[in-house]
Design a protein around this motif. Structure first.
Motif, PDB file in Angstrom:
ATOM      1  N   VAL A 160      -1.414  13.361   3.371  1.00 45.35           N
ATOM      2  CA  VAL A 160      -1.358  11.922   3.718  1.00 45.35           C
ATOM      3  C   VAL A 160      -0.339  11.519   4.572  1.00 45.35           C
ATOM      4  O   VAL A 160      -0.560  10.715   5.583  1.00 45.35           O
ATOM      5  CB  VAL A 160      -0.887  11.228   2.407  1.00 45.35           C
ATOM      6  N   SER A 198       0.871  15.433  -0.427  1.00 52.76           N
ATOM      7  CA  SER A 198       1.781  14.776   0.663  1.00 52.76           C
ATOM      8  C   SER A 198       1.770  15.133   2.027  1.00 52.76           C
ATOM      9  O   SER A 198       2.017  14.325   2.981  1.00 52.76           O
ATOM     10  CB  SER A 198       3.066  15.054   0.134  1.00 52.76           C
ATOM     11  N   PHE A 254       2.730   8.123  -5.446  1.00 55.63           N
ATOM     12  CA  PHE A 254       1.850   9.108  -5.895  1.00 55.63           C
ATOM     13  C   PHE A 254       1.743  10.345  -5.327  1.00 55.63           C
ATOM     14  O   PHE A 254       1.791  11.482  -5.917  1.00 55.63           O
ATOM     15  CB  PHE A 254       0.251   8.319  -5.664  1.00 55.63           C
ATOM     16  N   LEU A 283       1.616   4.439  -2.866  1.00 57.40           N
ATOM     17  CA  LEU A 283       1.068   5.640  -2.361  1.00 57.40           C
ATOM     18  C   LEU A 283       2.159   6.831  -2.157  1.00 57.40           C
ATOM     19  O   LEU A 283       1.881   8.064  -2.360  1.00 57.40           O
ATOM     20  CB  LEU A 283       0.513   5.450  -0.935  1.00 57.40           C
ATOM     21  N   LEU A 291       5.954   4.867   3.864  1.00 56.02           N
ATOM     22  CA  LEU A 291       5.485   6.029   3.136  1.00 56.02           C
ATOM     23  C   LEU A 291       6.329   7.088   3.172  1.00 56.02           C
ATOM     24  O   LEU A 291       6.661   7.652   2.146  1.00 56.02           O
ATOM     25  CB  LEU A 291       4.005   6.431   3.877  1.00 56.02           C
ATOM     26  N   VAL A 321       0.794  -1.311   0.055  1.00 56.74           N
ATOM     27  CA  VAL A 321      -0.072   0.186  -0.002  1.00 56.74           C
ATOM     28  C   VAL A 321       0.772   1.364   0.135  1.00 56.74           C
ATOM     29  O   VAL A 321       0.633   2.256  -0.785  1.00 56.74           O
ATOM     30  CB  VAL A 321      -0.965   0.025   1.245  1.00 56.74           C
TER      31      VAL A 321
END
Length: 144
Positions: free
Chosen positions: A57, A54, A46, A43, A100, A39
């Motif tokens: 998220v 950014s 993206f 992400l 992330l 995931v």
């Protein structure tokens, strides 16, 4: 000394059970981190492309990370019950932020001259991602 002897005897008598539980816990951890990587890496790519998102998220991932582990497990147990799925989900949630942030940082940190070189060679956006950005960002993604 007596405690050490008792522990060694326990492991000798229950070696198959201990090994089975070790494998079970290892797989739960591996699944949680693997699902988080599935995931968080796309992400992170993206949000590196859409920088306005950014902050939102990463802030959401930061909020998830600040929840104490016992509180997270308690909330998840109320919803999902007691079991391996609850543990895997909590590990998934706690693994999201580092993967992330590292993916975002790695992709954003690729030198623009290298990206322009890929474009000048006629690469598509996907080829630039696969052949230039990801190899250069991999050391940052795998850092934590």
């Amino acid at each position: 000394m007596e405690t050490l002897k008792g522990m060694i005897e326990y492991y000798i008598q229950n070696d198959s059970y201990v090994w089975e539980q070790f494998c079970r816990h290892f797989l739960m951890s591996a699944y949680g981190v693997l699902f988080a990587a599935i995931v968080a890496i796309p992400l992170g790519i993206f949000i590196a492309r859409h920088r306005r998102l950014s902050a939102w998220v990463i802030s959401l991932a930061n909020i998830i990370q600040t929840i104490p582990s016992l509180a997270m497990l308690s909330i998840l147990m109320l919803v999902m019950g007691l079991g391996t799925n609850t543990v895997v989900l909590s590990l998934f949630l706690y693994s999201l932020l580092p993967i992330l942030k590292n993916t975002y940082t790695g992709i954003v940190g690729v030198d623009q001259f290298l990206l322009e070189s890929g474009k000048a060679m006629g690469m598509t956006k996907f080829q630039i991602l696969r052949m230039v950005e990801l190899p250069l960002a991999l050391s940052v993604i795998m850092a934590d």
